[in-house]
Enzyme design. Structure first.
Site, PDB file in Angstrom:
ATOM      1  N   GLN A 263       7.922  27.552 -12.782  1.00 42.39           N
ATOM      2  CA  GLN A 263       7.463  27.279 -14.154  1.00 42.39           C
ATOM      3  C   GLN A 263       7.170  25.789 -14.311  1.00 42.39           C
ATOM      4  O   GLN A 263       8.099  24.973 -14.339  1.00 42.39           O
ATOM      5  CB  GLN A 263       8.570  27.707 -15.125  1.00 42.39           C
TER       6      GLN A 263
ATOM      7  N   SER B 150       8.120  21.561 -18.104  1.00 40.34           N
ATOM      8  CA  SER B 150       8.721  20.277 -18.494  1.00 40.34           C
ATOM      9  C   SER B 150       8.042  19.089 -17.823  1.00 40.34           C
ATOM     10  O   SER B 150       7.637  19.157 -16.666  1.00 40.34           O
ATOM     11  CB  SER B 150      10.199  20.251 -18.102  1.00 40.34           C
TER      12      SER B 150
ATOM     13  N   SER C 278      12.396  24.347 -11.059  1.00 43.89           N
ATOM     14  CA  SER C 278      13.229  25.182 -10.190  1.00 43.89           C
ATOM     15  C   SER C 278      12.331  25.980  -9.246  1.00 43.89           C
ATOM     16  O   SER C 278      11.285  26.494  -9.655  1.00 43.89           O
ATOM     17  CB  SER C 278      14.045  26.179 -11.024  1.00 43.89           C
TER      18      SER C 278
ATOM     19  N   GLU D 139      12.388  33.832 -21.399  1.00 42.96           N
ATOM     20  CA  GLU D 139      13.272  33.003 -20.576  1.00 42.96           C
ATOM     21  C   GLU D 139      14.701  33.037 -21.136  1.00 42.96           C
ATOM     22  O   GLU D 139      15.667  33.204 -20.410  1.00 42.96           O
ATOM     23  CB  GLU D 139      12.755  31.564 -20.541  1.00 42.96           C
TER      24      GLU D 139
ATOM     25  N   GLU E 143      21.207  22.220 -28.374  1.00 35.03           N
ATOM     26  CA  GLU E 143      20.878  21.633 -29.684  1.00 35.03           C
ATOM     27  C   GLU E 143      19.588  22.259 -30.236  1.00 35.03           C
ATOM     28  O   GLU E 143      19.498  22.587 -31.425  1.00 35.03           O
ATOM     29  CB  GLU E 143      20.677  20.115 -29.567  1.00 35.03           C
TER      30      GLU E 143
HETATM   31  C1  LIG Z   1      18.987  23.346 -13.897  1.00 34.64           C
HETATM   32  C2  LIG Z   1      17.700  23.140 -14.630  1.00 34.64           C
HETATM   33  C3  LIG Z   1      16.573  23.858 -14.259  1.00 34.64           C
HETATM   34  C4  LIG Z   1      15.361  23.673 -14.930  1.00 34.64           C
HETATM   35  N1  LIG Z   1      14.273  24.376 -14.498  1.00 34.64           N
HETATM   36  C5  LIG Z   1      13.077  24.162 -15.091  1.00 34.64           C
HETATM   37  C6  LIG Z   1      11.899  24.816 -14.599  1.00 34.64           C
HETATM   38  O1  LIG Z   1      11.950  25.592 -13.649  1.00 34.64           O
HETATM   39  N2  LIG Z   1      10.719  24.543 -15.168  1.00 34.64           N
HETATM   40  C7  LIG Z   1      10.616  23.700 -16.237  1.00 34.64           C
HETATM   41  O2  LIG Z   1       9.515  23.538 -16.738  1.00 34.64           O
HETATM   42  N3  LIG Z   1      11.712  23.044 -16.729  1.00 34.64           N
HETATM   43  C8  LIG Z   1      12.930  23.263 -16.175  1.00 34.64           C
HETATM   44  N4  LIG Z   1      14.045  22.600 -16.648  1.00 34.64           N
HETATM   45  C9  LIG Z   1      13.871  21.615 -17.720  1.00 34.64           C
HETATM   46  C10 LIG Z   1      14.499  21.984 -19.047  1.00 34.64           C
HETATM   47  O3  LIG Z   1      13.824  23.034 -19.669  1.00 34.64           O
HETATM   48  C11 LIG Z   1      14.490  20.689 -19.885  1.00 34.64           C
HETATM   49  O4  LIG Z   1      15.362  19.789 -19.229  1.00 34.64           O
HETATM   50  C12 LIG Z   1      14.958  20.929 -21.306  1.00 34.64           C
HETATM   51  O5  LIG Z   1      13.964  21.616 -22.025  1.00 34.64           O
HETATM   52  C13 LIG Z   1      15.327  19.627 -22.022  1.00 34.64           C
HETATM   53  O6  LIG Z   1      14.319  18.693 -21.972  1.00 34.64           O
HETATM   54  P1  LIG Z   1      14.585  17.162 -21.543  1.00 34.64           P
HETATM   55  O7  LIG Z   1      15.384  17.203 -20.287  1.00 34.64           O
HETATM   56  O8  LIG Z   1      13.276  16.461 -21.547  1.00 34.64           O
HETATM   57  O9  LIG Z   1      15.533  16.570 -22.669  1.00 34.64           O
HETATM   58  P2  LIG Z   1      15.097  16.001 -24.085  1.00 34.64           P
HETATM   59  O10 LIG Z   1      14.138  16.933 -24.725  1.00 34.64           O
HETATM   60  O11 LIG Z   1      14.673  14.572 -23.914  1.00 34.64           O
HETATM   61  O12 LIG Z   1      16.452  16.061 -24.879  1.00 34.64           O
HETATM   62  C14 LIG Z   1      17.490  15.087 -24.743  1.00 34.64           C
HETATM   63  C15 LIG Z   1      18.584  15.449 -25.731  1.00 34.64           C
HETATM   64  O13 LIG Z   1      18.110  15.390 -27.073  1.00 34.64           O
HETATM   65  C16 LIG Z   1      18.341  16.629 -27.734  1.00 34.64           C
HETATM   66  N5  LIG Z   1      17.241  16.970 -28.632  1.00 34.64           N
HETATM   67  C17 LIG Z   1      15.911  16.879 -28.359  1.00 34.64           C
HETATM   68  N6  LIG Z   1      15.188  17.311 -29.430  1.00 34.64           N
HETATM   69  C18 LIG Z   1      16.093  17.679 -30.381  1.00 34.64           C
HETATM   70  C19 LIG Z   1      15.973  18.204 -31.701  1.00 34.64           C
HETATM   71  N7  LIG Z   1      14.784  18.436 -32.258  1.00 34.64           N
HETATM   72  N8  LIG Z   1      17.122  18.470 -32.377  1.00 34.64           N
HETATM   73  C20 LIG Z   1      18.359  18.232 -31.821  1.00 34.64           C
HETATM   74  N9  LIG Z   1      18.517  17.721 -30.584  1.00 34.64           N
HETATM   75  C21 LIG Z   1      17.405  17.457 -29.874  1.00 34.64           C
HETATM   76  C22 LIG Z   1      18.419  17.647 -26.611  1.00 34.64           C
HETATM   77  O14 LIG Z   1      19.078  18.815 -26.980  1.00 34.64           O
HETATM   78  C23 LIG Z   1      19.127  16.850 -25.537  1.00 34.64           C
HETATM   79  O15 LIG Z   1      20.524  16.877 -25.735  1.00 34.64           O
HETATM   80  C24 LIG Z   1      15.287  22.747 -16.004  1.00 34.64           C
HETATM   81  C25 LIG Z   1      16.415  22.017 -16.380  1.00 34.64           C
HETATM   82  C26 LIG Z   1      17.609  22.206 -15.709  1.00 34.64           C
HETATM   83  C27 LIG Z   1      18.800  21.396 -16.134  1.00 34.64           C
END
Ligand SMILES: Cc1cc2nc3c(=O)[nH]c(=O)nc-3n(C[C@H](O)[C@H](O)[C@H](O)COP(=O)(O)OP(=O)(O)OC[C@H]3O[C@@H](n4cnc5c(N)ncnc54)[C@H](O)[C@@H]3O)c2cc1C
Length: 393
Positions: free
Chosen positions: A112, A115, A147, A230, A363
């Site tokens: 996928q 991100s 992933s 998902e 969150e």
């Molecule tokens: C093990 C693992 C596997 C993954 N696999 C995939 C994959 O296969 N493909 C893919 O595309 N992605 C994948 N991801 C990515 C995952 O979907 C993102 O990490 C996730 O959506 C969070 O985005 P970010 O890391 O950019 O954090 P951010 O969006 O920058 O968030 C940082 C913090 O701010 C908080 N926050 C952000 N916006 C808000 C809001 N509006 N209200 C309250 N709090 C908020 C979040 O909850 C978090 O605590 C994976 C992540 C992990 C950990």
């Protein structure tokens, strides 16, 4: 209308024509797909029979009793849980014909590409560009946390096709061939030491327009189908009693009485009950899906799954005392399977940290429950009507 008796008869026919003892695994799975017994609720010709989803268990039981091989849902989780329902909902007939069979059989693994470094929770902010050039789209950008990208043959991809529109409206959804020139996959090592996910760099990747899913600019709507599926597939996995994170800690409790304290006993019991409630709620969620009534449990289940995994794995580390601080092997591996409960307590503890991030952070899921389930006032969105190119970054 297909009923249970008919499905049993069809399963027996399949077993007769392709005896599991003498038929190769992949050949059997292909024949099962062609017989419409892969996912019975899918359309005829696409691995199903337009039958009620609830009847899948009838087929599964009949084939399992005969010792037939099954596909490997864990290995093909993203394809099965996310790509397939989206292709079914938005794909052209050619796309469904091309992709669903190898996906279900497990010949083609999916990943996928959603991100990005600046677009995770705020996925609609994504900056990967797709520019049309005749019958193809030229894609440039970077994805992150992908992933299984190192084993994937195909990817679901969202890219920006019109930066002049507000962020949710200028996105299009594509199916990307991971073997195409310009796709570079680099391992990303995580807290467990494993590189289960990757960075993916897309440089001048040419995607045929025939591999676009849905209309140009409709990518956000299409992506919602993927994201909803998902959450259900992460939070709503079918597990037997003590099959999840509570299993290893309960076993340790039984096998090592010397570790027990009154306080830990109370906590274990509380978590055991919570795990059982979550498991049974998951069962109800699946029954509602089968009945065509997906309820608010979808978001709640993913939240509960993440919270419980973290609490239970934390308790396990505490219960084990000094042994809980040991870590079995720090070698960088690139596993093909995500294994939440595998290896030792230290691994489980560290891996569970990702549960509240992957598939949408807790969150953000709480926001979804607040807005869409409870009807509370939404977060202010002052970027809704501003062109993506004019947003502050
Ligand atoms: C093990 C693992 C596997 C993954 N696999 C995939 C994959 O296969 N493909 C893919 O595309 N992605 C994948 N991801 C990515 C995952 O979907 C993102 O990490 C996730 O959506 C969070 O985005 P970010 O890391 O950019 O954090 P951010 O969006 O920058 O968030 C940082 C913090 O701010 C908080 N926050 C952000 N916006 C808000 C809001 N509006 N209200 C309250 N709090 C908020 C979040 O909850 C978090 O605590 C994976 C992540 C992990 C950990």
């Amino acid at each position: 209308m297909t009923d249970a008796a008919e499905l049993r008869a069809r399963a027996q026919e399949l077993l007769k024509a392709h005896p599991p003892a003498t038929t190769g695994r992949t050949d059997f799975l292909k024949a099962r797909f062609d017989a419409g017994l892969a996912w019975v609720h899918y359309p005829a010709g696409l691995g199903g029979l337009d039958a009620p989803r609830s009847l899948q268990v009838v087929v599964d039981a009949e084939l399992a009793a005969a010792g037939a091989p099954d596909n490997d849902p864990r290995r093909i989780g993203i394809g099965l849980g996310m790509a397939a329902p989206t292709i079914l909902a938005y794909g052209t007939e050619e796309q469904k014909e091309r992709f669903l069979r190898p996906l279900w059989v497990g010949e083609e693994v999916w990943c996928q590409l959603f991100s990005e470094p600046g677009a995770g929770s705020d996925l609609a902010a994504l900056g990967t560009r797709a520019v049309r050039d005749g019958d193809t789209w030229v894609v440039n950008g970077q994805k992150v946390w992908t992933s299984s990208a190192h084993v994937a043959r195909w990817a679901i991809l969202v890219a920006r096709t019109d930066p002049g529109l507000p962020k949710h409206r200028g996105i299009t959804y594509f199916l990307c061939d991971m073997t195409d020139p310009g796709v570079e996959v680099r391992p990303l090592r995580q807290i467990t030491g494993e590189a289960e996910f990757n960075e993916v760099f897309l440089t001048g990747v040419r995607i045929p327009d025939a591999h676009r899913l849905g209309e140009v600019g409709d990518g956000w709507k299409v992506a919602q189908t993927t994201l909803m599926n998902e959450r259900v597939s992460i939070g709503g996995m079918r597990i037997p009693r003590e099959g999840g994170m509570i299993g290893p800690v309960s076993r340790t409790w039984r096998e090592r009485p010397s570790l027990r304290t009154h306080d830990l006993h109370q906590r274990l019991l509380d978590l055991w009950v919570d795990a059982e409630v979550a498991r049974l709620t998951g069962e109800r969620l699946r029954q509602q899906l089968v009945a065509g009534r997906p309820g608010p449990e979808g978001s709640g289940m993913k939240l509960a799954f993440a919270r419980l995994n973290q609490e239970i794995s934390g308790l396990e580390v505490e219960l084990l005392g000094e042994d809980g601080l040991l870590y079995d092997d720090w070698t960088m591996r690139r596993p093909e399977l995500v294994d939440f409960t595998g290896r030792d307590a230290g691994y489980r503890y560290l891996r569970s940290k990702g549960n509240s991030i992957e598939g949408g952070t807790s969150e953000v899921l709480l926001n979804i429950v607040a807005e869409r389930v409870l009807g509370l006032p939404p977060e202010p969105r002052n970027d809704k009507d501003v062109a993506w190119k004019d947003l502050t970054r």
